[in-house]
Motif scaffolding. Structure first.
Motif, mmCIF file in Angstrom:
data_model
loop_
_atom_site.group_PDB
_atom_site.id
_atom_site.type_symbol
_atom_site.label_atom_id
_atom_site.label_comp_id
_atom_site.label_asym_id
_atom_site.label_seq_id
_atom_site.Cartn_x
_atom_site.Cartn_y
_atom_site.Cartn_z
ATOM 1 N N ARG A 1 9.667 15.174 42.554
ATOM 2 C CA ARG A 1 9.504 13.771 42.965
ATOM 3 C C ARG A 1 10.060 13.528 44.371
ATOM 4 N N VAL A 2 11.162 14.186 44.691
ATOM 5 C CA VAL A 2 11.727 14.040 46.043
ATOM 6 C C VAL A 2 10.761 14.622 47.085
ATOM 7 N N LEU A 3 10.206 15.804 46.803
ATOM 8 C CA LEU A 3 9.266 16.420 47.754
ATOM 9 C C LEU A 3 8.014 15.566 47.929
ATOM 10 N N VAL A 4 7.506 15.030 46.816
ATOM 11 C CA VAL A 4 6.303 14.186 46.894
ATOM 12 C C VAL A 4 6.602 12.950 47.741
ATOM 13 N N SER A 5 7.788 12.367 47.529
ATOM 14 C CA SER A 5 8.178 11.195 48.311
ATOM 15 C C SER A 5 8.252 11.529 49.804
ATOM 16 N N LEU A 6 8.888 12.645 50.142
ATOM 17 C CA LEU A 6 9.002 13.043 51.557
ATOM 18 C C LEU A 6 7.634 13.367 52.150
ATOM 19 N N GLN B 1 17.516 6.397 41.877
ATOM 20 C CA GLN B 1 18.152 5.509 42.862
ATOM 21 C C GLN B 1 18.434 6.259 44.152
ATOM 22 N N PHE B 2 19.011 7.459 44.006
ATOM 23 C CA PHE B 2 19.302 8.266 45.188
ATOM 24 C C PHE B 2 18.029 8.536 45.979
ATOM 25 N N MET B 3 16.998 8.949 45.255
ATOM 26 C CA MET B 3 15.749 9.291 45.915
ATOM 27 C C MET B 3 15.157 8.086 46.642
ATOM 28 N N SER B 4 15.074 6.945 45.949
ATOM 29 C CA SER B 4 14.358 5.814 46.550
ATOM 30 C C SER B 4 15.095 5.266 47.773
ATOM 31 N N ILE B 5 16.428 5.350 47.767
ATOM 32 C CA ILE B 5 17.169 4.872 48.945
ATOM 33 C C ILE B 5 17.148 5.918 50.070
ATOM 34 N N LEU B 6 17.431 7.179 49.735
ATOM 35 C CA LEU B 6 17.553 8.216 50.771
ATOM 36 C C LEU B 6 16.213 8.608 51.394
ATOM 37 N N CYS B 7 15.125 8.441 50.645
ATOM 38 C CA CYS B 7 13.833 8.913 51.175
ATOM 39 C C CYS B 7 12.968 7.824 51.806
ATOM 40 N N THR B 8 13.401 6.564 51.738
ATOM 41 C CA THR B 8 12.538 5.513 52.291
ATOM 42 C C THR B 8 13.178 4.658 53.384
ATOM 43 N N ARG B 9 14.509 4.453 53.320
ATOM 44 C CA ARG B 9 15.141 3.570 54.313
ATOM 45 C C ARG B 9 15.177 4.222 55.700
ATOM 46 N N ASN B 10 15.320 3.369 56.725
ATOM 47 C CA ASN B 10 15.351 3.936 58.079
ATOM 48 C C ASN B 10 16.708 4.572 58.391
ATOM 49 N N ARG B 11 16.690 5.400 59.425
ATOM 50 C CA ARG B 11 17.859 6.225 59.738
ATOM 51 C C ARG B 11 19.100 5.379 60.077
ATOM 52 N N CYS B 12 18.945 4.403 60.969
ATOM 53 C CA CYS B 12 20.096 3.591 61.389
ATOM 54 C C CYS B 12 20.717 2.877 60.198
ATOM 55 N N HIS B 13 19.831 2.366 59.341
ATOM 56 C CA HIS B 13 20.288 1.671 58.145
ATOM 57 C C HIS B 13 21.076 2.629 57.249
ATOM 58 N N ALA C 1 17.817 19.489 48.404
ATOM 59 C CA ALA C 1 16.854 18.596 49.054
ATOM 60 C C ALA C 1 17.534 17.322 49.558
ATOM 61 N N LEU C 2 18.354 16.698 48.709
ATOM 62 C CA LEU C 2 18.996 15.447 49.126
ATOM 63 C C LEU C 2 20.050 15.689 50.209
ATOM 64 N N LEU C 3 20.747 16.828 50.128
ATOM 65 C CA LEU C 3 21.707 17.156 51.191
ATOM 66 C C LEU C 3 20.972 17.348 52.521
ATOM 67 N N ALA C 4 19.814 18.005 52.467
ATOM 68 C CA ALA C 4 19.038 18.233 53.691
ATOM 69 C C ALA C 4 18.604 16.904 54.301
ATOM 70 N N VAL C 5 18.195 15.968 53.448
ATOM 71 C CA VAL C 5 17.781 14.644 53.934
ATOM 72 C C VAL C 5 18.937 13.970 54.665
ATOM 73 N N VAL C 6 20.123 13.984 54.038
ATOM 74 C CA VAL C 6 21.293 13.345 54.650
ATOM 75 C C VAL C 6 21.667 14.039 55.959
ATOM 76 N N LYS C 7 21.665 15.371 55.946
ATOM 77 C CA LYS C 7 22.046 16.117 57.158
ATOM 78 C C LYS C 7 21.063 15.874 58.303
ATOM 79 N N CYS C 8 19.766 15.821 57.980
ATOM 80 C CA CYS C 8 18.767 15.579 59.033
ATOM 81 C C CYS C 8 18.902 14.177 59.608
ATOM 82 N N LEU C 9 19.267 13.221 58.769
ATOM 83 C CA LEU C 9 19.448 11.852 59.260
ATOM 84 C C LEU C 9 20.657 11.788 60.189
ATOM 85 N N ARG C 10 21.712 12.503 59.843
ATOM 86 C CA ARG C 10 22.942 12.437 60.627
ATOM 87 C C ARG C 10 22.830 13.196 61.933
#
Length: 304
Positions: free
Chosen positions: A137-142, A179-191, A222-231
């Motif tokens: 589901r995370v991959l599909v979202s991304l 919850q983690f997926m929907s917030i981490l995979c859709t919100r903008n980076r600054c937010h 996957a979720l760690l990668a999302v956070v690291k790429c945003l940072r």
């Protein structure tokens, strides 16, 4: 830049007995990706041969993989790598995570279009048939490439998101991964960077530590990668490179993919982060880990 000159130089390097690998490295690493595409066309029109076929017949192993990677348009390179990750022997989850977590919406849109054209199936369908559960589901979202790309930070929503993440993980027994997926995979980076600051205050720990303690396996990665790429995207790639080379054996497919795909994007920043994070230069790491023409071409790419 003369596409004809470079095409002739490549032909000369491959004609007759033996191959002049140094000339191939020299020619291809001084050009950028669009110039290399021009050389590809000019080679065919002036020499009447296919450059990729010629390179493949003259080169081998990891060196060949790097050279063919350099000759592939950026989007198509990602497309081929995703396909290999899904359809090769076993799934290469790391590759799927790395590409989908780090590319922009526009890049993902191009990947989706070209994937469908090239293979007749959609990237999403192939992800669904090859992965499972929450990771899928995370991959599909991304892979929808639908992250908000504005720079607006809604303070009230940031507080609410941070609280949501806290309640979905640290605060309850079991984890509400959706919850983690929907917030981490859709919100903008600054937010999200603001959300992570607020989260640290609420939970008294960093969001990455919470992900590590609440999740496991591919979903955690996957979720760690999302956070690291945003940072800090270059730091994320520096870590990918470090892990591909440290310890016994080299993860060549990761090493090659990051070096080829980032060489014209942010390699100088990746080098800086690598030095800061590991106290050694990326150059010295590659030098100690690879050999021959493979090492030579990677060092040229490392030069940025």
């Amino acid at each position: 830049f003369s596409a004809e000159q470079e095409a002739q130089a490549l032909r000369k390097a491959m004609k007759g007995l033996g191959t002049d690998e140094d000339a191939i490295i020299e020619t291809l690493t001084k050009l950028n990706v669009s110039q290399r595409q021009q050389v590809l066309i000019t080679y065919k029109s002036t020499i009447g041969r296919d450059l990729i076929d010629d390179l493949k017949s003259e080169l081998s192993g990891n060196f060949e993989k790097v050279i063919i990677g350099l000759m592939t348009p950026t989007t198509m390179y990602d497309v081929h790598e995703l396909r290999r990750a899904l359809k090769g022997a076993g799934t290469d989850e790391g590759c799927l995570i790395e590409i989908l977590a780090s590319r922009t919406n526009e890049e993902i849109r191009h990947i989706n279009e070209n994937y469908k054209l090239q293979y007749g199936s959609t990237l999403e369908d192939d992800i669904v048939s090859d992965t499972s559960s929450m990771f899928r589901r995370v991959l599909v979202s991304l892979a929808t490439g639908n992250r908000d790309e504005r720079t607006f930070v809604d303070e009230a929503l940031a507080q609410q998101d941070a609280q949501c993440l806290y309640e979905a993980g640290e605060k309850k027994w079991g984890t509400d991964e959706v919850q983690f997926m929907s917030i981490l995979c859709t919100r903008n980076r600054c937010h999200l960077l603001r959300v992570f600051d607020v989260y640290r205050v609420i939970a008294s720990k960093d969001i990455t530590d919470s992900i590590k303690s609440e999740m496991s396996g591919d979903l955690e990665d996957a979720l760690l990668a999302v956070v690291k790429c945003l940072r800090n995207k270059p730091a994320y790639f520096a870590e990918r490179l470090y892990k591909s080379m440290k310890g016994l054996g080299t993860d060549d497919s990761t090493l090659i993919r990051v070096m080829v795909s980032r060489s014209e994007v942010d390699m100088l920043y990746i080098r800086r982060e690598f030095q800061a994070m590991y106290g050694k230069s990326l150059h010295s790491f590659i030098k100690g880990d690879c050999s021959g023409d493979y090492r030579k071409v990677l060092l040229r790419l490392c030069g940025g």
